[in-house]
Write a protein that holds these residues in place. Structure first.
Motif, PDB file in Angstrom:
ATOM      1  N   SER A 134     -50.192 -12.632  90.160  1.00 15.50           N
ATOM      2  CA  SER A 134     -49.985 -13.042  88.774  1.00 15.50           C
ATOM      3  C   SER A 134     -51.194 -13.770  88.223  1.00 15.50           C
ATOM      4  N   ILE A 135     -51.257 -13.804  86.888  1.00 16.66           N
ATOM      5  CA  ILE A 135     -52.132 -14.708  86.158  1.00 16.66           C
ATOM      6  C   ILE A 135     -51.305 -15.963  85.906  1.00 16.66           C
ATOM      7  N   ARG A 136     -51.749 -17.101  86.406  1.00 11.53           N
ATOM      8  CA  ARG A 136     -50.919 -18.297  86.386  1.00 11.53           C
ATOM      9  C   ARG A 136     -50.982 -18.998  85.036  1.00 11.53           C
ATOM     10  N   ALA A 137     -49.838 -19.595  84.639  1.00  8.19           N
ATOM     11  CA  ALA A 137     -49.714 -20.232  83.336  1.00  8.19           C
ATOM     12  C   ALA A 137     -49.551 -21.741  83.482  1.00  8.19           C
ATOM     13  N   TYR A 194     -51.743  -6.675  78.953  1.00  8.96           N
ATOM     14  CA  TYR A 194     -50.354  -6.946  79.311  1.00  8.96           C
ATOM     15  C   TYR A 194     -49.630  -7.518  78.093  1.00  8.96           C
ATOM     16  N   ASP A 195     -48.401  -7.050  77.877  1.00  9.83           N
ATOM     17  CA  ASP A 195     -47.578  -7.549  76.785  1.00  9.83           C
ATOM     18  C   ASP A 195     -47.083  -8.948  77.166  1.00  9.83           C
ATOM     19  N   LEU A 196     -47.436  -9.954  76.376  1.00  7.99           N
ATOM     20  CA  LEU A 196     -47.039 -11.314  76.689  1.00  7.99           C
ATOM     21  C   LEU A 196     -45.538 -11.521  76.556  1.00  7.99           C
ATOM     22  N   ASP A 240     -45.918 -16.906  83.664  1.00  3.37           N
ATOM     23  CA  ASP A 240     -46.868 -16.141  84.465  1.00  3.37           C
ATOM     24  C   ASP A 240     -46.821 -14.662  84.074  1.00  3.37           C
ATOM     25  N   ILE A 241     -47.960 -13.988  84.204  1.00  4.78           N
ATOM     26  CA  ILE A 241     -48.047 -12.554  83.938  1.00  4.78           C
ATOM     27  C   ILE A 241     -48.303 -11.846  85.259  1.00  4.78           C
TER      28      ILE A 241
END
Length: 835
Positions: free
Chosen positions: A442-445, A228-230, A183-184
């Motif tokens: 968050s951006i969900r993964a 955003y840095d992954l 997640d980000i």
């Protein structure tokens, strides 16, 4: 989980900052292995190993006694002599090669990193916390998907840092299952009001890119691109979109500025907006609006449109339209429709009220080049969202591929107030990131199903804007670079990756490619079962292109028939006299730069003739020649004086008094004769006084007409005294465009014997059409200091000029009381929005 504020190690400890100068292959500067800013380099190693400290189980690296006579390593040596990762095969190591890539199976959750510096006095930093402090050596945990294992070396003298990087791609877990470790984190503390979400989601190299809109001041607005840095989850500097469509960059600047989708090729980003019949294009680096690359969607469907997600393969661009329940295709280069590539979205019985467009939602597009995923769902409103999923379609045929659907991608079908719908999504081949339409931390993964995509492709000595769904790349390397290294990793470990060129050094990880001069083409093929993907990298080894020839807005020649001009490219103002019987002249102007455009005003009096004809009135006639080349603009001004002949009426002279009663209303255009309709309108306004701009000033100014300043008191004798000069003060840098007013102050070296009407209507200060002087006012009653108000006619640059006087007998002469005219011309330029 990685959040947007602090990078935590796998055990929850924070990473310590480090400093230093990164160097890549002997070149110093704040760059990493790909030549860009090492954002992660500002994050320090949690463990710093002295080069002489050997992890348990590793062999000693002390040199044998018979080698002690070799020259000692240099104090600025920041290289490694060895690097290994347990359970990870990235090929052989070389201190000269900085980037490696490898795949591991899903059952490899951790690797032990061992690194030794070439100079025993250097320091080695492993940029990750030790995942198992009770086990010998330095362990780095591996999440599902991509992992960055980075090791930096600081030279003994502390002056150089160099970073090595191994991209380790660990097989995803169960297909389409949650991967919360990837997640980000976005935003910060939950906003107290409004909401925020990102519908434009894409990725480039190691960055997740987002663009959206927010209803809260805590959230970045619709005119910014966030990234955003992954590797760390840290937010990088946002980029501002420079577009008049997004005024003020405030939340919801207009209803139609709501972002619904975005896609980028690494240089340009295409953005779709609510109810806009165009996909707008921006330079990704500068944010500048690129109208020539915009895609008009008006041909796709008549009436109102609700554009949603956007995706492209580099040749065709697809955009979903909510009302039509369809994904429309356009040629990315020309903008022409591609109806043969459209995808009609399936409607099924499981969709409640699917026919009600206002209740049916589309939430983004993404494709791996073969399958198109469309975020779709049903929602009665934003407050009560309904079930949604990501539906799969065959990109070529448009047929459904239900076995690849992603049901319930957010893990909730809640109908509560805090529920969410999808907003946008993107994948790097191993992981799918999904954003939400309500506030989320968050951006969900999610884990992706098996495929043959590459998750990583890196080229030494040049950056490529890699994305798993982009298959064509072109780069340039300097002529002195004869060998490059290509590093690649597949999304899944059982994929077979091959290169179309031979490996020039099979002992070193990656594929070393020896380059010929000119164009070199390398094809990278990844195969997984029946799925095959081909990535093409074109490498041009050549001298850098010559710098572009700067634009020049100068003229190479300027001539006016019947007038004597001594032309010089750097002289912008000219004065000449023509014979009394010359009613028109031919203006010939040639730009020095063939890329420049030349505009002559007044307009051509005889458009049929080849040359530009200018009609002349008795008195002063002003001709402007504007040269535009790129962002460069120059305006040349020629004042042509035609003396009165027998029977001529001086009242017809350009710049003559209007029928204004002196109320400060709008007079005729300075230096250009009014058309009859415009003159009549100006007279009517003057008589009614409805548009007077000077208020109580007009009465006092009118009184001056009968006073001592109504004209020159010059008695005909030779004037004695210093030369009369003029200059400008308080000149603004720019004006606000057509319809706005700009005030310029003019200071004369001596008091003038002139009325404000003369100054306003053409005798004192001149501006080129379509701009005009609408007001002239003495500052504090002084006749040597004037405020001139100019009504701006268009968005281009305007010039304000005080010309050199030829005498004091004319009706509109600007002179001192003892007969001294302006001795030298003065001119300023004010930029406009379009310049």
């Amino acid at each position: 989980m990685r959040d947007g504020a602090v990078w935590e190690g796998r055990d929850g400890t924070a990473v310590v900052p480090a400093a230093g100068v990164w160097r890549r292959r002997g070149r110093s500067g704040l760059v990493g292995p790909s030549g860009r800013l090492v954002r992660w380099g500002a994050l320090a190693a949690a463990v710093v190993l002295a080069a002489s400290a050997v992890p348990a189980g590793a062999q000693s690296t002390d040199p044998p006694e018979d080698s002690m006579t070799d020259p000692p390593p240099a104090a600025d040596d920041a290289s490694l002599s060895s690097l290994s990762l347990s359970g990870v095969d990235f090929g052989g190591f070389s201190g000269e090669v900085l980037v490696y890539a490898a795949n591991v199976a899903g059952d490899v959750p951790v690797t032990t990193v061992t690194a030794t510096a070439a100079n025993s006095a250097a320091e080695v930093s492993i940029l990750a916390d030790d995942a198992d402090t009770e086990t010998d050596g330095h362990q780095v945990g591996l999440i599902r998907g991509r992992n960055w294992v980075r090791v930096s070396v600081t030279s003994a003298d502390g002056m150089v840092q160099q970073q090595y990087e191994v991209m380790v791609v660990r097989d995803p877990g169960e297909a389409l299952s949650r991967n919360a470790d990837a997640d980000i984190g976005i935003h910060g503390d939950p906003p107290q009001d409004g909401w925020a979400y990102f519908k434009g989601v894409w990725g480039i190299n190691d960055r997740l890119m987002l663009i959206g809109h927010g209803g809260s001041p805590q959230i970045r607005e619709a005119c910014t691109i966030q990234s955003y840095d992954l590797a760390t989850g840290l937010q990088l500097d946002p980029r501002l979109l420079d577009d008049p469509f997004l005024p003020g960059c405030s939340p919801f600047p207009t209803l139609n500025a709501v972002v619904n989708g975005a896609w980028s090729d690494g240089e340009i980003v295409w953005v779709s907006y609510l109810h806009q019949k165009v996909i707008r294009a921006y330079n990704l680096e500068t944010g500048a609006f690129l109208p020539e690359r915009a895609i008009s969607t008006s041909k796709a469907k008549s009436g109102s449109q609700l554009l949603r997600g956007v995706w492209s393969d580099g040749e065709t661009i697809w955009v979903a339209e909510n009302y039509a329940l369809k994904v429309f295709a356009f040629d990315l280069g020309t903008g022409e429709r591609r109806p043969d590539a459209d995808i009609a979205l399936e409607t099924g019985a499981d969709r409640v009220d699917a026919g009600l467009a206002e209740r049916y939602k589309i939430f983004g597009l993404w494709s791996d080049g073969k399958t198109m995923w469309v975020g779709e769902g049903w929602a009665a409103s934003q407050i009560f969202p309904g079930p949604n999923r990501i539906w799969a379609y065959d990109l070529e045929t448009g047929a459904r591929k239900s076995d690849l659907d992603i049901p319930d991608p957010l893990g909730t079908n809640s109908t509560a107030y805090d529920g969410a719908n999808m907003a946008g999504f993107w994948s790097d081949g191993t992981t799918l990131w999904v954003s939400e339409t309500r506030y989320s931390e968050s951006i969900r993964a999610f884990n992706m199903p098996a495929n043959a995509l590459l998750a990583w492709l890196r080229l030494s000595d040049a950056d490529i804007p890699f994305s798993a769904d982009r298959f064509e790349y072109s780069v340039r390397v300097p002529l002195e670079v004869s060998r490059v290294t290509l590093s690649a990793a597949a999304a899944f470990s059982d994929s077979e990756v091959s290169f179309s060129v031979a490996d020039a050094d099979a002992e070193v990880g990656g594929v070393q490619v020896d380059l010929a001069e000119g164009l070199n083409t390398v094809v990278v093929t990844s195969a997984n079962g029946g799925d095959t993907r081909t990535y093409t990298v074109r490498i041009n080894r050549a001298d850098p292109p010559p710098p572009p020839v700067p634009f020049s807005a100068e003229l190479s020649s300027l001539a006016v028939s019947g007038a004597e001009l001594t032309f010089s490219a750097d002289q912008l103002i000219y004065e000449a006299e023509v014979a009394a019987d010359v009613e028109s002249v031919t203006v010939s102007a040639v730009a020095a730069d063939e890329r420049a455009s030349v505009t002559v005003l007044p307009a051509d009096a005889d458009p049929v003739a080849d040359a530009h004809q200018v009609s002349l009135s008795v008195g002063a006639n002003v001709v402007t020649i504007t040269v535009r080349a790129g962002e460069e603009i120059l305006t040349y001004t020629v004042v042509l004086t035609r003396p009165a002949g027998t029977g001529d009426d001086s009242d017809d002279a350009v710049g003559g008094e209007s029928d204004s009663d002196g109320d400060g209303g709008e007079g005729p255009v300075s230096l250009q004769k009014e058309e009859p309709e415009e003159l009549a309108a100006a007279e009517q306004r003057s008589e009614s006084g409805s548009e007077s701009e000077s208020g109580s000033e007009s009465e006092s100014e009118s009184e001056s007409e009968s006073g001592s300043e109504s004209g020159s008191e010059f008695d005909g004798s030779e004037p004695v005294g210093p030369a009369l000069t003029a200059g400008f003060e308080g000149v603004p840098d720019a004006h606000s465009g057509a319809g706005s007013d700009v005030v310029v102050r003019v200071r004369f070296s001596e008091p003038l014997a002139v009325s404000y009407v003369t100054m306003r209507d053409g005798g004192g200060v001149f501006v080129q059409s379509p701009h005009r002087v609408v007001r002239a006012k003495r500052v504090e009653g002084r006749s040597d200091l004037w405020d001139i108000t100019v009504r701006v006619g268009d968005d281009r640059r305007l010039s304000v000029t005080v010309f050199k006087g030829s005498g004091c007998d004319g009706e509109h002469a600007v002179c001192t009381a003892d007969g001294r005219p302006v001795s030298e011309a003065a001119q300023v330029f004010i930029e406009g929005p379009s310049s």
